[in-house]
Structure formats: structure tokens, C-alpha cells
Design a protein around this motif. Structure first.
Motif, PDB file in Angstrom:
ATOM      1  N   ALA A 295       1.000  -1.190   0.106  1.00 13.09           N
ATOM      2  CA  ALA A 295      -0.010  -0.092  -0.024  1.00 13.09           C
ATOM      3  C   ALA A 295       0.816   1.279  -0.103  1.00 13.09           C
ATOM      4  O   ALA A 295       0.722   2.258  -0.792  1.00 13.09           O
ATOM      5  CB  ALA A 295      -0.896  -0.076   1.312  1.00 13.09           C
ATOM      6  N   HIS A 296       2.022   1.274   0.621  1.00 13.40           N
ATOM      7  CA  HIS A 296       2.980   2.262   0.776  1.00 13.40           C
ATOM      8  C   HIS A 296       3.465   2.626  -0.623  1.00 13.40           C
ATOM      9  O   HIS A 296       3.516   3.740  -0.991  1.00 13.40           O
ATOM     10  CB  HIS A 296       4.043   1.999   1.770  1.00 13.40           C
ATOM     11  CG  HIS A 296       4.747   3.269   2.264  1.00 13.40           C
ATOM     12  ND1 HIS A 296       5.577   3.212   3.353  1.00 13.40           N
ATOM     13  CD2 HIS A 296       5.017   4.461   1.482  1.00 13.40           C
ATOM     14  CE1 HIS A 296       6.267   4.391   3.324  1.00 13.40           C
ATOM     15  NE2 HIS A 296       5.916   5.227   2.381  1.00 13.40           N
ATOM     16  N   LEU A 297       3.766   1.391  -1.102  1.00 12.88           N
ATOM     17  CA  LEU A 297       4.448   1.628  -2.549  1.00 12.88           C
ATOM     18  C   LEU A 297       3.478   2.270  -3.531  1.00 12.88           C
ATOM     19  O   LEU A 297       3.587   3.240  -4.394  1.00 12.88           O
ATOM     20  CB  LEU A 297       5.005   0.262  -3.473  1.00 12.88           C
ATOM     21  CG  LEU A 297       5.254   0.234  -4.624  1.00 12.88           C
ATOM     22  CD1 LEU A 297       6.245   1.034  -5.006  1.00 12.88           C
ATOM     23  CD2 LEU A 297       5.472  -1.205  -4.972  1.00 12.88           C
ATOM     24  N   THR A 298       2.249   1.919  -3.407  1.00 16.16           N
ATOM     25  CA  THR A 298       1.090   2.111  -4.502  1.00 16.16           C
ATOM     26  C   THR A 298       0.881   3.692  -4.134  1.00 16.16           C
ATOM     27  O   THR A 298       0.529   4.392  -5.118  1.00 16.16           O
ATOM     28  CB  THR A 298      -0.173   1.502  -4.308  1.00 16.16           C
ATOM     29  OG1 THR A 298       0.044   0.062  -4.472  1.00 16.16           O
ATOM     30  CG2 THR A 298      -1.356   1.700  -5.086  1.00 16.16           C
ATOM     31  N   ALA A 299       1.067   4.016  -3.075  1.00 14.04           N
ATOM     32  CA  ALA A 299       0.593   5.661  -2.565  1.00 14.04           C
ATOM     33  C   ALA A 299       1.861   6.432  -3.163  1.00 14.04           C
ATOM     34  O   ALA A 299       1.761   7.574  -3.702  1.00 14.04           O
ATOM     35  CB  ALA A 299       0.444   5.636  -1.041  1.00 14.04           C
ATOM     36  N   ASP A 300       3.257   5.855  -2.982  1.00 16.42           N
ATOM     37  CA  ASP A 300       4.287   6.565  -3.377  1.00 16.42           C
ATOM     38  C   ASP A 300       4.031   6.653  -4.957  1.00 16.42           C
ATOM     39  O   ASP A 300       4.526   7.847  -5.474  1.00 16.42           O
ATOM     40  CB  ASP A 300       5.596   5.788  -3.174  1.00 16.42           C
ATOM     41  CG  ASP A 300       6.133   5.724  -1.705  1.00 16.42           C
ATOM     42  OD1 ASP A 300       5.193   6.750  -0.955  1.00 16.42           O
ATOM     43  OD2 ASP A 300       6.957   4.982  -1.441  1.00 16.42           O
ATOM     44  N   LEU A 301       3.866   5.678  -5.730  1.00 15.70           N
ATOM     45  CA  LEU A 301       3.625   5.737  -7.213  1.00 15.70           C
ATOM     46  C   LEU A 301       2.417   6.673  -7.551  1.00 15.70           C
ATOM     47  O   LEU A 301       2.406   7.147  -8.789  1.00 15.70           O
ATOM     48  CB  LEU A 301       3.314   4.407  -7.855  1.00 15.70           C
ATOM     49  CG  LEU A 301       4.465   3.393  -7.698  1.00 15.70           C
ATOM     50  CD1 LEU A 301       4.077   1.965  -8.259  1.00 15.70           C
ATOM     51  CD2 LEU A 301       5.744   3.759  -8.615  1.00 15.70           C
ATOM     52  N   GLY A 302       1.434   6.938  -6.775  1.00 16.51           N
ATOM     53  CA  GLY A 302       0.505   7.996  -6.778  1.00 16.51           C
ATOM     54  C   GLY A 302       0.869   9.348  -6.299  1.00 16.51           C
ATOM     55  O   GLY A 302      -0.071  10.070  -6.312  1.00 16.51           O
TER      56      GLY A 302
ATOM     57  N   ALA B 244       2.743  13.760 -13.270  1.00 16.62           N
ATOM     58  CA  ALA B 244       2.438  13.081 -14.562  1.00 16.62           C
ATOM     59  C   ALA B 244       2.582  11.804 -14.712  1.00 16.62           C
ATOM     60  O   ALA B 244       1.494  11.304 -15.043  1.00 16.62           O
ATOM     61  CB  ALA B 244       3.239  14.033 -15.639  1.00 16.62           C
ATOM     62  N   SER B 245       3.537  11.252 -14.038  1.00 17.83           N
ATOM     63  CA  SER B 245       3.611   9.614 -13.956  1.00 17.83           C
ATOM     64  C   SER B 245       2.402   9.249 -13.158  1.00 17.83           C
ATOM     65  O   SER B 245       1.787   8.083 -13.479  1.00 17.83           O
ATOM     66  CB  SER B 245       4.864   9.231 -13.480  1.00 17.83           C
ATOM     67  OG  SER B 245       5.001   9.759 -11.888  1.00 17.83           O
ATOM     68  N   ALA B 246       2.244   9.746 -12.108  1.00 14.15           N
ATOM     69  CA  ALA B 246       1.074   9.390 -11.102  1.00 14.15           C
ATOM     70  C   ALA B 246      -0.304   9.272 -11.968  1.00 14.15           C
ATOM     71  O   ALA B 246      -1.170   8.347 -11.892  1.00 14.15           O
ATOM     72  CB  ALA B 246       0.969  10.267  -9.826  1.00 14.15           C
ATOM     73  N   GLU B 247      -0.547  10.522 -12.920  1.00 14.84           N
ATOM     74  CA  GLU B 247      -1.705  10.555 -13.442  1.00 14.84           C
ATOM     75  C   GLU B 247      -1.884   9.530 -14.799  1.00 14.84           C
ATOM     76  O   GLU B 247      -2.930   9.001 -14.790  1.00 14.84           O
ATOM     77  CB  GLU B 247      -1.834  11.883 -14.139  1.00 14.84           C
ATOM     78  CG  GLU B 247      -3.130  12.158 -14.844  1.00 14.84           C
ATOM     79  CD  GLU B 247      -4.352  12.197 -13.931  1.00 14.84           C
ATOM     80  OE1 GLU B 247      -5.480  12.216 -14.481  1.00 14.84           O
ATOM     81  OE2 GLU B 247      -3.994  12.382 -12.925  1.00 14.84           O
ATOM     82  N   MET B 248      -0.791   9.305 -15.144  1.00 16.71           N
ATOM     83  CA  MET B 248      -0.874   8.122 -16.409  1.00 16.71           C
ATOM     84  C   MET B 248      -1.031   6.841 -15.448  1.00 16.71           C
ATOM     85  O   MET B 248      -1.700   6.259 -16.547  1.00 16.71           O
ATOM     86  CB  MET B 248       0.977   8.028 -16.859  1.00 16.71           C
ATOM     87  CG  MET B 248       0.979   7.197 -18.033  1.00 16.71           C
ATOM     88  SD  MET B 248       2.798   6.943 -18.555  1.00 16.71           S
ATOM     89  CE  MET B 248       3.310   6.355 -16.823  1.00 16.71           C
TER      90      MET B 248
END
Length: 584
Positions: free
Chosen positions: A239-246, A486-490
């Protein structure tokens, strides 16, 4: 759709067509008529998916407002508080053609309905007339609704949310001469309400928990696999990784995908098969629900970590270890206001064990509960699913109406544990008292006790802490450094819960314009086959057979997950060397 026709042909007609004698002459198979009807329904089915996608885009462009079917006004916006949070307090001002003054009985306590912030947007408690909001207004209660906005405030925490909710409760109470409001919590909002009521300063109003998980380690082996998923994934680090990528936000589409994967035979197959078979009558209902289901909201990184670490994996709320900021620890024993717990045996997301097993964990026996001067009432439904607890019209018109009508009686009960029984001889969910009767049967706290493999889940907690410490120290800084808005939006746009919907929009798929035009032409002349047409009966049997096959595969998958969990964590040995760790 030739595949569907081929599957249908595999089912023997004699096995599925009723041979009972009726006054109506038996319909004869007409493959040409069925082929025409199937083609028309297929086009209308695709056109419904097109409209769903267009609704999804329009809702996002409008800022994803709450999908309430009632007029309202905004009283407080927590984004403006000293501790900002993406929450707001609404007052319901009108039902049907009746304004506030026509509906409200000033002698009745106000009701605050809080919807779950678990991936979707607010409104499920009042997105149609026969709902929790509608029943509360029909019973004369002043009704307030707590909503939240699509994106959290920067670095928003659960403490910020609880601060906002407390301000809302104080505002409502002040508007009603200090009357304690009834707190209605749905699913995730149920444990938020419980945290609010267990806050060091306390609250006084009754608490109604609908499908709310408070006992996260409880559940039936092989039936409630979600409780073991944290152990199989190695804890909260993912979950931490997913939030970081977001870029600091956790996309709620991941939670919605988890819900669908629990019972794919329902969410991935039966929902669409039912729409295809009954597209003439199911289209509007399907679109109304999907408008809510496909509105994905986000949580902040601190929120999702606090939820996964402290609640789902740590089970700290039940254990009395849930910290609220730096100055308080939530203790469920501090709650003195009556609590009403509504659960269903058809709910695989929050089964009755997770909704009720906190009671014997907090109170050692019935005498202990009585000594605490507490009244806890629970009622169960035998079949309705998780979302049905909030959205089913029949549940709203019977169970929720009965709860609201019984609040005064519940307050007058002697301290103890009770099961609420509703006797409804007519079977009509829209009946009114005294046509149905409510009784409260005394129960023992031990009646709710369930064996939980606490040692195994405690190992999961320790594994999660180790993995999270490693990830946050050595990996998270690099992921955050490489992530941009931008990467998070992608990544957000590429999520399968979005792409699987948006691919049917004209804005993404130009071929859907032809589908829309063809559907408009079909609607002008369409004459559907009779539901008891032999080939329609065989089609439904074929769809059911496929659904059963998916269910068997899901049951086998869940059983394998349970076996794997036991193999890793079920040993009596204290070492956890074989547990999943973050890959380096």
C-alpha cells in the motif's frame, strides 16, 4: 456474440424448459427470432456500456459531486479548518416535494449519516428515495450527511478526519439545543464513527454500525479470504508503494478492484450476464449503480498506511491500542452510548464475525458488559450482500426503519447484549409498525466468541512491521524521487478499472458512435422475446453454468490462499523466516 449462441446451444432444451401444464400454450423454439433478439440485445448491451463510460467521464469533469437523490445545503467544509480534511457536512433540506419543515419532527434526535471512504465517492446511503436518508426523513428525523471530496488535503491523517467529524457532531448538536445526534456509519465509516465515539472526550449519541469491520482478524476459514491477504502480500508495504507511485495519494480504484475480485462470479460475470439478458428492463438500474461504483476517490499516504497497519493488519482498534494523534488511545470500553450493529450472513466483505467479534474481545463476559453500563444490540440479515445493507430498498424499508423506530426502546434497555428480532408476518418489506413487531432477546457475550488464530495474525503484524521499515528506509525515498504528478496521472488512467470502462466511450473508441446510432434505431422497433421463450430459458441456464464454474474456481483459489497462509503463519514456531518479505 456468436460465442453466446454457441454456449446456449450446448444446453439440452429438455433439461431447461418447464413441462408443467399451464393455460398458456408452450412456446416453440425459433432460432431465427432468438438470433435477432440476441443481436439486438447485444447492441443495446454495448450501448449501455457506452453510456456508462460517458457518465463516468461527465461525473469526473463535474468534480465528482455526491450522488445524493435529495436536495441539500453545505454547512461546514473541513478543507477550511485549522486541521484541514477533505470532508464536508450537509443538511438534507427536501424530500420529494416536502421541505424541511414539512418532514421534520423537532422532538426526534438528528441523524448524521456517514458513507464509507473506501475507494468510492459518497452518496450510497442516500442515492435513492428508499435509502437510509429517505427512511430517516420519513420517520421525522432531521438528517445530515457527511461527504468527502475526491482528493485528500496534503498529508491528511486520520486524526485530521476525526477532528473534522467531531466538529460536525458539535455543529449538529448545537443546532438542536444540545441533542445528541444518532451516528450512522456505513462500512469503513462505521469504524470511523467508532473511533469518534471512543475518543478520549467521548460522545453521547447512539451509534449505528452497518456492515462495519471492527474485528479484522475474525472470519470463517475459506469463506472470508480478505483477512489473510495482508499476510500473503507481506503486509502494508505494498500500500505504501502504491501511494508513492501515486505521488502521495492512494488510488481508490485498487480497493474497488479488490472488492470485485472477492466474488468475480457476481461482479465480473453475473452483473453483465444479467444486463445482457434483461437489457430492456435493467439498463437504468445498472447505470444508476455504476455511476457510484465507478467514481474512484483517493486517500492520502498517511491515511492508507494508518488504516492498513493499525486496523486491517494490526487489529489495534479491537485490542484498545489504536492511537489518535499523540494524546489519546481509542478504547472501545469508553463508549457509553448505545450501539446497534447490523450485519449480514450474505456479506463476504464484512461478515458477521468481523462486525461482532470485537464484543467478546473487549468485554470478557456478559457481567463485564453490564458492569460497564453498556447496551449493545445487534441484528442480522440472512442473505443480503455487503452493498445491499446500504442500498437495498427492502432493507431500508424494514431493517433501517425498525432501527430508527426502536431507538427510544434501546435507550431504555437494561445494560447488556441483545439480539434485535423483527417479526414481519406479512413479508412485505414496506410495512409499518404495528404490522411488524420488534423484540430484543438477551444474549451472552460468549455467544459471539469465535476462535481466531491470533498467533498467526500476530506474526503477520510483525512481518508487516519489518517489511514496512525496510521499504520506508531503503526503497520509498527512491520511488518518491522518481515519481512525478504526470507519472501518477498516467498510472491512474491506465488502471484496469478505468480502461475496462472507458474503452466503450465514443471519446476513446470511435466505433461506439456506430453502436449508439444502431441502438437508437433498434429501440424504435424492438419487440423482445418472452422471458419464458425456450431459447431464453436455455440462455439463462448457460449463463448460470458459466457463473457456477467461475464460482468453483474462486472457491478453489480462496482455499489455496488459506492453505498457503497456514503453511507460512500457522505453525506454532515463533520464527518468521519463511514469511513474505520485500524483494530486494
Amino acid at each position: 456474440m456468436n460465442t453466446i449462441a454457441a454456449i446456449t446451444a450446448l444446453v439440452p432444451a429438455s433439461a431447461n424448459v418447464s413441462t408443467s401444464s399451464t393455460d398458456k400454450p408452450a412456446l416453440q423454439e425459433d432460432p431465427a427470432a432468438y438470433g435477432r433478439d440476441l443481436w439486438e440485445r447485444s447492441v443495446l448491451f454495448l450501448d449501455t456500456l457506452r453510456e456508462r463510460a460517458d457518465n463516468m467521464i461527465a461525473h469526473e469533469r463535474a468534480g465528482m459531486p455526491p450522488l445524493l437523490d435529495f436536495k441539500y445545503e453545505t454547512l461546514l467544509d473541513a478543507r477550511q479548518f485549522d486541521q484541514p480534511a477533505n470532508y464536508a457536512l450537509l443538511r438534507i433540506t427536501e424530500v420529494e416535494d416536502n421541505c424541511w419543515d414539512d418532514c421534520v419532527d423537532a422532538a426526534k434526535p438528528p441523524v448524521i449519516v456517514m458513507d464509507p471512504r473506501a475507494g468510492h465517492g459518497p452518496g450510497i446511503g442516500g442515492f435513492k428515495r428508499d435509502s437510509e436518508v429517505g427512511m430517516a426523513m420519513a420517520e421525522g428525523h432531521p438528517v445530515y450527511f457527511v461527504i468527502f471530496f475526491p482528493k485528500p488535503a496534503p498529508n491528511q491523517t486520520l486524526e485530521d478526519v476525526l477532528y473534522a467529524l467531531r466538529r460536525f457532531v458539535e455543529e449538529v448538536s448545537a443546532r438542536h439545543d444540545g441533542a445528541a445526534p444518532v451516528l450512522y456509519g456505513n462500512c469503513q465509516a462505521g469504524w470511523a464513527v467508532t473511533l469518534l465515539a471512543a475518543h478520549c472526550e467521548g460522545l453521547a449519541g447512539p451509534v449505528v454500525l452497518n456492515g462495519s469491520p471492527l474485528s479484522y482478524w475474525a472470519g470463517e476459514e475459506g469463506v472470508n479470504p480478505m483477512r489473510v491477504s495482508g499476510g500473503l502480500l507481506g503486509g502494508a508495504w505494498l500500500a505504501h508503494l502504491t501511494a508513492d507511485l501515486g505521488d502521495g495519494n492512494f488510488d481508490g480504484a485498487w480497493l474497488a478492484q479488490n472488492f470485485e475480485s472477492l466474488k468475480p462470479e457476481k461482479a465480473v460475470w453475473e452483473k453483465y450476464a444479467n444486463l445482457l439478458t434483461n437489457v430492456d428492463t435493467e439498463r437504468d438500474r445498472f447505470l444508476d449503480f455504476e455511476r457510484w461504483w465507478n467514481g474512484f476517490y483517493t486517500l492520502s499516504r498517511p491515511e492508507i498506511l494508518s488504516i492498513t497497519q493499525n486496523l486491517f493488519i494490526g487489529n489495534q482498534l479491537e485490542n484498545g491500542e489504536m492511537a489518535i494523534g499523540d494524546h489519546c488511545v481509542a478504547d472501545l470500553r469508553k463508549i457509553k452510548n448505545p450501539m446497534i450493529v447490523f450485519a449480514s450472513y450474505g456479506d463476504n466483505i464484512t461478515p458477521p464475525a468481523q462486525a461482532l467479534s470485537w464484543i467478546p474481545a473487549v468485554y470478557k463476559d456478559t457481567a463485564d458488559l453490564k458492569a460497564a453500563d453498556q447496551r449493545i444490540v445487534y441484528l442480522t440479515n440472512t442473505h443480503v450482500g455487503h452493498l445491499g445493507i446500504f442500498v437495498s430498498a427492502s432493507v431500508a424499508k424494514l431493517e433501517h426503519r425498525a432501527i430508527l423506530e426502536s431507538l427510544d426502546r434501546i435507550k431504555k434497555l437494561k445494560p447488556g447484549l441483545y439480539e434485535m428480532k423483527i417479526d414481519n408476518p406479512s413479508g412485505d418489506p414496506d410495512c409499518h409498525a404495528p404490522h411488524y413487531k420488534v423484540r430484543f432477546e438477551a444474549r451472552k457475550v460468549s455467544d459471539l466468541a469465535q476462535e481466531v488464530p491470533e498467533q498467526a495474525f500476530d506474526k503477520v503484524r510483525r512481518v508487516s512491521e519489518m517489511n514496512e521499515a525496510f521499504y520506508s528506509t531503503f526503497v520509498s525515498p527512491w520511488v518518491q524521487m522518481m515519481t512525478t504528478s504526470a507519472s501518477a496521472e498516467m498510472l491512474k488512467l491506465m488502471h484496469p478499472m478505468r480502461t475496462s470502462r472507458l474503452m466503450f466511450s465514443e471519446k476513446y473508441n470511435p466505433w461506439m458512435r456506430l453502436i449508439r446510432q444502431t441502438a437508437d434505431s433498434i429501440a424504435e422497433t424492438r419487440t423482445p422475446l418472452e422471458p419464458d421463450d425456450p431459447m431464453m430459458v436455455r440462455e439463462r441456464a448457460s449463463f448460470e453454468a458459466v457463473g457456477n464454474a467461475i464460482e468453483r474456481a474462486r472457491v478453489a483459489r480462496d482455499a489455496e490462499h488459506e492453505r498457503t497462509f497456514r503453511a507460512i503463519y500457522g505453525s506454532d514456531k515463533s520464527d518468521i523466516d519463511n514469511a513474505p518479505h520485500v524483494p530486494v
